[in-house]
Write an enzyme that holds these catalytic residues in place. Structure first.
Site, mmCIF file in Angstrom:
data_model
loop_
_atom_site.group_PDB
_atom_site.id
_atom_site.type_symbol
_atom_site.label_atom_id
_atom_site.label_comp_id
_atom_site.label_asym_id
_atom_site.label_seq_id
_atom_site.Cartn_x
_atom_site.Cartn_y
_atom_site.Cartn_z
ATOM 1 N N GLN A 197 -7.127 0.373 4.510
ATOM 2 C CA GLN A 197 -7.864 -0.303 5.600
ATOM 3 C C GLN A 197 -9.280 -0.684 5.185
ATOM 4 O O GLN A 197 -9.961 -1.387 5.933
ATOM 5 C CB GLN A 197 -7.944 0.606 6.843
ATOM 6 N N GLY B 118 0.822 -1.208 0.000
ATOM 7 C CA GLY B 118 0.000 0.000 0.000
ATOM 8 C C GLY B 118 0.856 1.258 0.000
ATOM 9 O O GLY B 118 0.522 2.253 -0.645
ATOM 10 N N CYS C 9 3.505 0.771 12.302
ATOM 11 C CA CYS C 9 4.726 1.393 11.805
ATOM 12 C C CYS C 9 5.429 2.155 12.908
ATOM 13 O O CYS C 9 6.626 2.379 12.863
ATOM 14 C CB CYS C 9 4.400 2.343 10.659
HETATM 15 N N1 PLP Z 1 -2.280 3.142 4.662
HETATM 16 C C1 PLP Z 1 -2.902 2.717 5.770
HETATM 17 C C2 PLP Z 1 -4.153 3.399 6.213
HETATM 18 C C3 PLP Z 1 -2.381 1.647 6.503
HETATM 19 O O1 PLP Z 1 -3.008 1.234 7.607
HETATM 20 C C4 PLP Z 1 -1.188 1.036 6.060
HETATM 21 C C5 PLP Z 1 -0.572 -0.056 6.846
HETATM 22 O O2 PLP Z 1 -0.555 -0.046 8.054
HETATM 23 C C6 PLP Z 1 -0.602 1.503 4.881
HETATM 24 C C7 PLP Z 1 -1.166 2.554 4.217
HETATM 25 C C8 PLP Z 1 0.654 0.878 4.354
HETATM 26 O O3 PLP Z 1 0.367 -0.358 3.774
HETATM 27 P P1 PLP Z 1 1.556 -1.409 3.527
HETATM 28 O O4 PLP Z 1 1.846 -2.021 4.849
HETATM 29 O O5 PLP Z 1 1.001 -2.404 2.561
HETATM 30 O O6 PLP Z 1 2.683 -0.656 2.956
#
Ligand code: PLP
Length: 376
Positions: free
Chosen positions: A180, A70, A328
């Site tokens: 999400q 994402g 994160c």
């Molecule tokens: N956007 C949102 C709202 C998320 O919750 C996350 C992951 O926690 C991401 C983006 C990033 O996704 P990815 O872990 O696939 O990079």
């Protein structure tokens, strides 16, 4: 026995998804760009997944681009909007995911883009009249609004139709980080006034390391990665064939069970919130109280006591996985940027419980008994 209540951080891979990947793992190994039979088999697997995913988010197959996650999808969209669509101003909120916030900071320095912070309600969303007022105040275009669908920390939601209508009325591009919500809420790109969205397989019981961007075919942007003609010149690099295949199975399964899962998670959330309030009358919850609240996430503010200061660790020791902020930022001591913006008082500790369609009431009862002990 472990109780996993951190589905907003990531979800376990579904057994049917795993079986589907395994079934193909030894059989399909060709490079999807090769023209021989082995290559064409891999290409077919990818295109089959594209058809399934495009069908579920109701975009054309040409609007769907596979990425590694994402984060990459959101980066690709934001950079493309600024570099190629000449967006000079980005309207966004301070509670977006870091993959938006850190990337637009980069765009500000690299491309001199102006960032306008939209005012936030106490529920963590931008009220439509407030958005309209700001868009009126800053009439120069091209400009882009980036507002997420479901907030990953507190579960509050923007109404894509309402926000998108305002953006388009003011001739502004609309990007929504839907990481999400893909697999949890219907997304119909054929009718929604949204120009760009993103998805990530590991949030809906698919494999990690694969995601997608949907880019409305009204817009042409250049790639983020160069070095190959994959994804119709939009994303160089040999495709994650098995991951993409798994993502297709996972999304299909998620959409097929979406209504039942939503209902179940809604009952879990209501039950759990009420039970927490009975144990700890001072507890309160972040997010919204209406239909624009994700049933997957319960962000609870609990009074800080000597025993609750190490709440997450104590829950973990008791066999319960929950989260304090976004995944994160876990491991970082400071309060997450979202909770800081919501001004949760320092004498409260926030725990994010996030459910799945497989979470049971018995599991929640066990968590409640642990919370009761901690607060006894
Ligand atoms: N956007 C949102 C709202 C998320 O919750 C996350 C992951 O926690 C991401 C983006 C990033 O996704 P990815 O872990 O696939 O990079």
């Amino acid at each position: 026995m472990r109780i996993y209540l951190d589905h907003a951080a990531t979800t376990p891979i579904d057994s049917e998804v795993w079986a589907g990947i395994n079934q193909m793992a030894l059989e399909v190994y060709g490079n999807p760009s090769s023209i021989h039979t082995e290559g064409r088999k891999a290409r077919n697997l990818i295109e089959e997944a594209r058809k399934i995913i495009a069908g579920h988010v109701k975009c054309s197959q040409g609007e769907l681009f596979f990425t590694s996650c994402g984060t990459e999808a959101n980066n690709m969209i934001l950079t493309g909007a600024v570099r190629d669509l000449k967006v000079k101003r980005i309207f966004t909120s301070p509670v977006e995911h870091h993959c938006i916030l850190h990337h637009i900071e980069y765009l500000k320095h690299q491309y001199d883009v102006e960032i306008i912070w939209l005012p936030l309600d106490v529920d963590g969303t931008v009220a439509p009249p407030a958005l309209e007022e700001v868009l009126q105040r800053y009439p120069d275009r091209p400009a882009l609004v980036s507002l997420m669908h479901v907030n990953n920390e507190i579960g509050s939601m923007h109404d894509l139709q309402v926000i998108g209508d305002i953006c388009h009325r003011y001739n502004t591009l609309y990007h929504s980080d839907t990481v999400q919500s893909v697999g949890y809420h219907p997304l119909d790109m054929s009718t929604l006034p949204v120009d760009f969205i993103s998805g990530s397989a590991h949030k809906f019981n698919g494999p990690k390391g694969v995601g997608f961007a949907v880019i409305s075919n009204e817009f042409t942007i250049a790639p983020l990665l160069y070095g190959g003609a994959q994804e119709r010149n939009m994303r160089a690099g040999t495709e994650n064939t098995l991951g993409i295949h798994g993502m297709g199975i996972a999304l299909h399964k998620a959409i097929s069970s979406m209504d039942d899962r939503q209902q179940h998670m809604q009952s879990l959330r209501t039950y759990f919130a009420e039970a927490i309030r009975k144990i700890i009358p001072d507890a309160y919850f972040n997010g919204r109280n209406d239909t624009l609240q994700s049933s997957k996430i319960l962000s609870a503010n609990l009074p800080l006591t000597s025993k609750s200061s190490m709440l997450l660790m104590n829950l973990d020791i008791a066999g319960i996985a929950a989260s304090g902020g976004s995944a994160c930022s876990s491991g970082v001591e400071s309060r997450s940027h979202v909770l800081a913006k919501l001004q949760v008082p320092d004498d409260f500790v926030t725990v994010r419980f996030s459910f799945s369609g497989n979470t049971t009431f018995e599991e929640l009862d066990h968590v409640l008994s642990v919370i009761r002990q901690i607060y006894s």
